[in-house]
Design an enzyme around this catalytic site. Structure first.
Site, PDB file in Angstrom:
ATOM      1  N   ASP A   1      -4.708 -12.884   3.103  1.00 15.63           N
ATOM      2  CA  ASP A   1      -6.030 -12.429   3.543  1.00 15.63           C
ATOM      3  C   ASP A   1      -7.199 -12.804   2.619  1.00 15.63           C
ATOM      4  OD1 ASP A   1      -4.763 -10.585   1.936  1.00 15.63           O
ATOM      5  OD2 ASP A   1      -4.925  -8.903   3.324  1.00 15.63           O
TER       6      ASP A   1
ATOM      7  N   ASP B   1      -2.722 -10.280  -2.711  1.00 11.40           N
ATOM      8  CA  ASP B   1      -3.306  -9.893  -1.431  1.00 11.40           C
ATOM      9  C   ASP B   1      -4.788  -9.580  -1.673  1.00 11.40           C
ATOM     10  OD1 ASP B   1      -2.205  -8.625   1.403  1.00 11.40           O
ATOM     11  OD2 ASP B   1      -3.997  -7.586   0.672  1.00 11.40           O
TER      12      ASP B   1
ATOM     13  N   HIS C   1      -6.302  -7.065  -0.732  1.00 12.13           N
ATOM     14  CA  HIS C   1      -6.458  -5.621  -0.970  1.00 12.13           C
ATOM     15  C   HIS C   1      -5.635  -5.176  -2.179  1.00 12.13           C
ATOM     16  CE1 HIS C   1      -7.092  -6.422   3.352  1.00 12.13           C
ATOM     17  NE2 HIS C   1      -8.172  -5.675   3.135  1.00 12.13           N
TER      18      HIS C   1
ATOM     19  N   HIS D   1       0.825  -1.222   0.000  1.00 13.21           N
ATOM     20  CA  HIS D   1       0.000   0.000   0.000  1.00 13.21           C
ATOM     21  C   HIS D   1       0.858   1.272   0.000  1.00 13.21           C
ATOM     22  CE1 HIS D   1      -3.626  -2.271   0.378  1.00 13.21           C
ATOM     23  NE2 HIS D   1      -3.315  -2.764   1.564  1.00 13.21           N
TER      24      HIS D   1
HETATM   25 ZN   LIG Z   1      -4.297  -7.141   2.521  1.00 12.54          ZN
END
Ligand SMILES: [Zn+2]
Length: 585
Positions: A520, A431, A433, A397
């Protein structure tokens, strides 16, 4: 995403609201509870003298300030033990592993308070003690859940004697040894039980009942019931490759300094135990060879991150006192040309969210993670086929000049950039996200392809990027691919999309593959909504391995501690198998 926040009193409006929401959950989930007890919650938090123990409320809140669950912990400081009063998730906003994360946070708190064990009551899973079949089923599920943590009922006592004769479902007293051998003496446990019955359940038990129960604890040391549900290793045994040849071993580089970065005060899910649980699971496979972390100059970082940003992180972290977290609080996003002069104020100039704090060790830990990524990348250049940087903090991120989402430096991007000097690189982010940081860093480049499969930004963090129409700019146009998926995705659906993503990688024909391994997407992850099972990780690993590329895997997210190890192990077993097939083809 949600976070866990301890509440010690009700002085702030935000805490008053959270307590009110916890009370609503109490009423909803425990309709038989006395309204007076529900009403007493704020007073209990504010005043430890009411019951002669201190109460701490832990709330799990999502980004919209919904309280999705809570736990109420009682600390009996004079007797050095904790008692878990309630743990409950909201019917409306619950699920997603919130119970596990809350319980893990409670255990962490009890350990931090230096307590010998955590005690609580749990309704019985014995049909002789519980006549209601539906209740019995729930009780079994609860005891099974706690058993995973080593918490089991204390046996050989009269604790489960109904308060009124013939009463149904008298609770067990359960003890969680908090990961250590349990050693609670008779004298000690009698004090504990007396405190629970006379302070916690003041007025509910007669003096005779209390004496009878306290005196029934006769063993020299407390004994727990034998495990009933979790026998041996919970994970299904996996068939490992029969023979692992030395040259095919995966180089493993672990961030040995990851635990210097530990954000405690907000029940941050990005915790040090993540690394330990993965490492433990990998140790049994024989697939890895661990390398020593090497130091690299900061110029590798400034090659992908803004110089001002890097020097800001370094300076501000060095100036922060130990145990102090700096959360961004001013966001001068409308005037990028004027970064605020004051260091603490400037945090918001370089940040994408409000839950990723800066602290004394954030820079050091993130720099060390980058060193691990570079050490692992270097091992590919010296002939390794596969390498794994097992690091935290994660990195995907982190954008060119912004931190957020628990990330500070983008380890995968720094490593990919290093490798790009020797050949084209594809970065595949798996991931849950979106890898907004990696996309941002390589957005205008055509020598690094970025591909990400993730929860749609309509409902998933980071909410502002990861849309399919983001394809790259200028020279990079066509070299970014996003695969945003729906809220509910199973292993089969996921694999279908992964095949398409891998096709994009094949067409690009890179020399190196960098995988941002988030765990995740797994079922029950507290930050995700998908339901990938352990076996799906073997399959995904195999699909990726079959590309046969020189592959660097960098650890990103994944927060369900219970399954992290098994899923990581399975991914690498699959990757190894897939790679073996590809190189022998
Ligand atoms: Zn994540």
């Amino acid at each position: 995403m949600f976070r866990i926040r301890p509440i010690y009193d009700t002085r702030l409006p935000i805490d008053i609201q959270a307590v009110e929401k916890a009370q609503e959950i109490l009423r909803e989930r425990f309709p038989l509870l006395d309204e007076e007890d529900v009403q007493q919650l704020p007073d209990l938090l504010a005043n430890p003298f009411i019951k002669q123990y201190r109460s701490i409320l832990f709330v799990a809140e999502d980004g919209r300030a919904n309280v999705r669950g809570f736990a109420l912990l009682c600390h009996f400081a004079d007797l050095h033990f904790c008692y878990l009063d309630f743990i409950s998730v909201s019917q409306k906003h619950g699920g997603g592993g919130i119970g596990s994360v809350l319980y893990e946070r409670i255990r962490e708190e009890a350990r931090a308070l230096g307590d010998s064990a955590l005690f609580f009551e749990c309704l019985p899973d014995d049909p002789a003690l519980c006549r209601d079949a539906a209740a019995l089923k729930d009780n079994i599920a609860r005891l099974r859940f706690y058993e995973r943590y080593g918490a089991r009922p204390i046996i050989g006592t009269a604790y489960e004697t109904p308060l009124v004769e013939g009463g149904d479902c008298p609770p067990y007293l359960v003890a969680d040894p908090l990961g250590k051998p349990l050693k609670v003496s008779r004298t000690q446990v009698r004090k504990v039980v007396r405190a629970i019955l006379t302070r916690k359940y003041k007025g509910a038990c007669s003096p005779e009942y209390t004496e009878m129960v306290v005196n029934s604890f006769n063993d020299p040391y407390v004994r727990l019931r034998e495990p009933r549900y979790i026998i041996g290793d919970e994970s299904a045994p996996l068939v490992l490759p029969a023979k692992v040849s030395g040259d095919m071993r995966i180089a493993l580089v672990v961030n040995d300094k990851h635990d210097i970065h530990h954000v405690r005060e907000r029940g941050y899910v990005e915790s040090p135990v993540r690394i330990d649980s993965i490492r433990k699971a990998l140790a049994k496979t024989g697939l890895f060879e661990e390398l020593t972390v090497r130091h690299y100059p900061e110029s590798h970082i400034t090659a992908v991150h803004d110089k001002g940003y890097v020097s800001y992180l370094k300076t501000v972290c060095a100036k922060l006192p130990a145990n102090k977290s700096l959360y961004p609080y001013v966001f001068p996003i409308r005037n990028a040309s004027r970064p605020p002069h004051e260091l603490p104020v400037r945090a918001g100039y370089y940040c994408i969210d409000t839950f990723t704090p800066l602290n004394a060790n954030a820079y050091n830990a993130a720099k060390r993670a980058v060193d691990c990524g570079l050490t692992a990348a270097e091992s590919l250049l010296s002939g390794r086929r596969m390498a794994y940087a097992l690091v935290r903090p994660p990195g995907h991120h982190a954008e060119r000049k912004a931190f957020g989402g628990f990330c500070y430096f983008n380890t995968a991007a720094v490593a990919a950039n290093r490798l790009s000097a020797l050949g084209k690189v594809a970065v595949l982010d798996i991931d849950y996200h979106h890898g907004n940081g990696t996309q941002n860093i390589f957005y205008k480049r055509n020598d690094v392809l970025t591909v990400s499969i993730h929860g749609h930004p309509r409902f998933a963090y980071p909410y502002f990027s990861g849309f399919s129409e983001e394809v790259g700019e200028e020279a990079g146009a066509g070299f970014n691919r996003n695969f945003p998926l729906m809220e509910k995705v199973d292993g089969h659906q996921y694999a279908n999309v992964l095949v398409r993503a891998l096709q994009a990688v094949r067409e690009f024909n890179p020399t190196f593959l960098v995988v941002g391994l988030g765990l995740d997407p797994a079922k029950g992850d507290p930050t995700g909504t998908w339901s990938l099972a352990a076996k799906d990780f073997v399959h995904n690993g195999r699909l990726i391995g079959r590309l046969g590329l020189h592959t660097l895997v960098v650890q990103e997210g994944g927060y369900r501690i219970r399954s992290l190890g098994v899923n990581a192990r399975n991914f690498f077993v699959g990757l190894y198998e897939g790679m073996s097939e590809a190189v022998r083809r």
